[in-house]
Every structure is written in structure tokens, then in C-alpha cells.
Scaffold this motif. Structure first.
Motif, PDB file in Angstrom:
ATOM      1  N   LYS A  47      29.135 -12.235  -5.417  1.00  0.00           N
ATOM      2  CA  LYS A  47      29.193 -12.183  -6.769  1.00  0.00           C
ATOM      3  C   LYS A  47      29.558 -10.723  -7.462  1.00  0.00           C
ATOM      4  O   LYS A  47      29.835 -10.937  -8.462  1.00  0.00           O
ATOM      5  CB  LYS A  47      27.579 -12.446  -7.257  1.00  0.00           C
ATOM      6  CG  LYS A  47      27.128 -12.299  -8.494  1.00  0.00           C
ATOM      7  CD  LYS A  47      25.706 -12.635  -8.601  1.00  0.00           C
ATOM      8  CE  LYS A  47      24.729 -11.442  -9.052  1.00  0.00           C
ATOM      9  NZ  LYS A  47      23.522 -11.948  -9.347  1.00  0.00           N
ATOM     10  N   GLN A  48      29.387  -9.775  -7.039  1.00  0.00           N
ATOM     11  CA  GLN A  48      29.755  -8.371  -7.389  1.00  0.00           C
ATOM     12  C   GLN A  48      31.092  -8.216  -7.308  1.00  0.00           C
ATOM     13  O   GLN A  48      31.691  -7.402  -8.249  1.00  0.00           O
ATOM     14  CB  GLN A  48      29.270  -7.376  -6.464  1.00  0.00           C
ATOM     15  CG  GLN A  48      27.667  -7.326  -6.400  1.00  0.00           C
ATOM     16  CD  GLN A  48      27.030  -8.426  -5.504  1.00  0.00           C
ATOM     17  OE1 GLN A  48      27.509  -8.903  -4.478  1.00  0.00           O
ATOM     18  NE2 GLN A  48      25.606  -8.685  -5.708  1.00  0.00           N
ATOM     19  N   GLY A  73      32.221 -12.746  -9.366  1.00  0.00           N
ATOM     20  CA  GLY A  73      31.094 -13.412 -10.136  1.00  0.00           C
ATOM     21  C   GLY A  73      31.763 -14.262 -10.898  1.00  0.00           C
ATOM     22  O   GLY A  73      32.667 -14.204 -11.605  1.00  0.00           O
ATOM     23  N   ASN A 122      30.281 -17.364 -14.227  1.00  0.00           N
ATOM     24  CA  ASN A 122      29.432 -18.022 -14.851  1.00  0.00           C
ATOM     25  C   ASN A 122      30.345 -19.144 -15.895  1.00  0.00           C
ATOM     26  O   ASN A 122      31.473 -18.952 -15.848  1.00  0.00           O
ATOM     27  CB  ASN A 122      28.433 -17.292 -15.432  1.00  0.00           C
ATOM     28  CG  ASN A 122      29.126 -16.256 -16.525  1.00  0.00           C
ATOM     29  OD1 ASN A 122      30.206 -16.335 -16.739  1.00  0.00           O
ATOM     30  ND2 ASN A 122      28.391 -15.349 -17.049  1.00  0.00           N
ATOM     31  N   PRO A 156      26.586  -5.416 -15.084  1.00  0.00           N
ATOM     32  CA  PRO A 156      26.147  -6.080 -14.179  1.00  0.00           C
ATOM     33  C   PRO A 156      24.820  -6.526 -13.933  1.00  0.00           C
ATOM     34  O   PRO A 156      24.287  -7.085 -13.380  1.00  0.00           O
ATOM     35  CB  PRO A 156      26.737  -5.210 -12.989  1.00  0.00           C
ATOM     36  CG  PRO A 156      27.089  -3.858 -13.362  1.00  0.00           C
ATOM     37  CD  PRO A 156      27.277  -3.979 -14.895  1.00  0.00           C
ATOM     38  N   ASN A 204      23.931  -9.128 -15.758  1.00  0.00           N
ATOM     39  CA  ASN A 204      24.923 -10.347 -15.239  1.00  0.00           C
ATOM     40  C   ASN A 204      26.031 -10.790 -16.455  1.00  0.00           C
ATOM     41  O   ASN A 204      26.083 -11.730 -16.551  1.00  0.00           O
ATOM     42  CB  ASN A 204      24.021 -11.620 -14.871  1.00  0.00           C
ATOM     43  CG  ASN A 204      23.599 -11.421 -13.519  1.00  0.00           C
ATOM     44  OD1 ASN A 204      24.281 -11.001 -12.335  1.00  0.00           O
ATOM     45  ND2 ASN A 204      22.294 -11.782 -13.271  1.00  0.00           N
ATOM     46  N   LYS A 251      23.854 -19.313 -14.687  1.00  0.00           N
ATOM     47  CA  LYS A 251      23.651 -17.947 -13.987  1.00  0.00           C
ATOM     48  C   LYS A 251      25.264 -17.290 -13.472  1.00  0.00           C
ATOM     49  O   LYS A 251      25.975 -18.179 -13.404  1.00  0.00           O
ATOM     50  CB  LYS A 251      22.875 -18.025 -12.736  1.00  0.00           C
ATOM     51  CG  LYS A 251      21.263 -18.448 -13.197  1.00  0.00           C
ATOM     52  CD  LYS A 251      20.563 -18.282 -11.791  1.00  0.00           C
ATOM     53  CE  LYS A 251      20.528 -19.585 -11.063  1.00  0.00           C
ATOM     54  NZ  LYS A 251      19.585 -19.874  -9.991  1.00  0.00           N
ATOM     55  N   MET A 252      25.275 -15.946 -13.260  1.00  0.00           N
ATOM     56  CA  MET A 252      26.521 -15.601 -12.344  1.00  0.00           C
ATOM     57  C   MET A 252      26.290 -15.916 -11.091  1.00  0.00           C
ATOM     58  O   MET A 252      25.126 -15.758 -10.477  1.00  0.00           O
ATOM     59  CB  MET A 252      26.342 -14.060 -12.731  1.00  0.00           C
ATOM     60  CG  MET A 252      27.753 -13.473 -12.296  1.00  0.00           C
ATOM     61  SD  MET A 252      29.190 -14.083 -13.069  1.00  0.00           S
ATOM     62  CE  MET A 252      29.038 -12.908 -14.743  1.00  0.00           C
TER      63      MET A 252
END
Ligand code: ZN
Length: 152
Positions: A65-66, A69, A71, A92, A95, A109-110
Motif C-alpha cells: 500500500k505504501q 496504494g 483506492n 499518507p 490515506n 479504503k486505500m
């Protein structure tokens, strides 16, 4: 007495069936990949046939995700630019979703690779013929991960 109970049960059965027949859940699905792409650049909702709409985002990639990511954020197209800037500023820790959500109609959500999330879209916020844009609010992704939601 027995007959009354039977009649009443029958009544419940019939009304129960007709209620579930008139409620139609439309389930939209979209996938996001490690190539910074959605698999659809257009999604459609028919207000005449859907009483409830859900959207599921699948992150089909493998990256975390980092760094990759994804969404799914829905907004009126006229608010798209302002919202992408606000999302970047949110950073971050949030998100990439700003505290002021007045321009956000729905968002997942991310997600990182292999994850998924489902949200319900509030149909009362959408108008037939309105202009709606969805995008990924992760830094640098919106220009590649963007599409139109068409309300029919
Ligand atoms: Zn993304």
C-alpha cells in the motif's frame, strides 16, 4: 383461529416476496493493478433498475500500500481537481482522504496488493445525466487511474 393464522402467514409470505423482488442490488466491480491502472474507465448505474449499488475495488497487484496504494474515490467531475489537491495534502496518515469530505460521494479504503474493499454508493446523491469522476487519490495515480461514472 387456525385458518386466520394460516392466512396471516400467507400474507407475510407474499408481502415479503414482493419487497425483495422490488429491491435490486447492483454490484459494480473494478480492479486496480501494479501498472497503475483500473481495468475500467467507465462504470454505469441505471437508477431505474438499481435500488442499492455497491462498488468493490480489488487490488490485483502484489505491491504494498505504501508504494502502490489504490483506492476508489467518487466525486462530481467539477470538483475533481480541487479534490486531488486536497487528497495530496491529507497525506499518507489519512490515506490521502481529506478531512473535508464535502466533495466525496463515496470512497473505498486505500488498498495494497491482494486486498479488496466494498462500499455502498448513496444513490440519493446522484442525478441522471450528472457528471461524475472516480479516481485513485494515491500521489501521482489520478491521471492514470481515472474514469467516468454514468447515471442512466
Ligand atoms: Zn493507486
Amino acid at each position: 383461529m387456525k385458518r386466520i393464522i394460516i392466512m396471516f402467514s400467507l400474507f407475510l409470505l407474499i408481502t415479503g416476496v414482493s419487497t425483495s423482488a422490488s429491491a435490486k442490488v447492483c454490484a459494480l466491480t473494478i480492479n486496480g493493478s501494479d501498472q497503475i491502472k483500473y481495468d475500467k474507465n467507465i462504470l454505469r448505474i441505471n437508477l431505474n433498475s438499481c435500488t442499492k449499488v455497491t462498488l468493490t475495488l480489488n487490488h490485483t497487484g502484489k505491491l504494498a500500500k505504501q508504494i502502490m496504494g489504490h483506492n476508489w474515490v467518487l466525486t462530481e467531475t467539477k470538483h475533481y481537481k480541487v479534490l486531488t489537491i486536497a487528497a495530496l495534502k491529507a497525506g499518507p496518515d489519512k490515506n490521502y482522504i481529506p478531512d473535508d469530505r464535502s466533495h466525496i460521494l463515496a470512497h473505498t479504503k486505500m488498498l495494497g496488493g491482494g486486498e479488496n474493499d466494498t462500499v455502498e454508493i448513496d444513490l440519493s446523491k446522484l442525478k441522471k445525466g450528472g457528471k461524475y469522476t472516480y479516481f485513485c487519490s494515491f500521489p501521482g495515480h489520478a491521471s492514470l487511474m481515472k474514469g467516468s461514472l454514468v447515471i442512466e
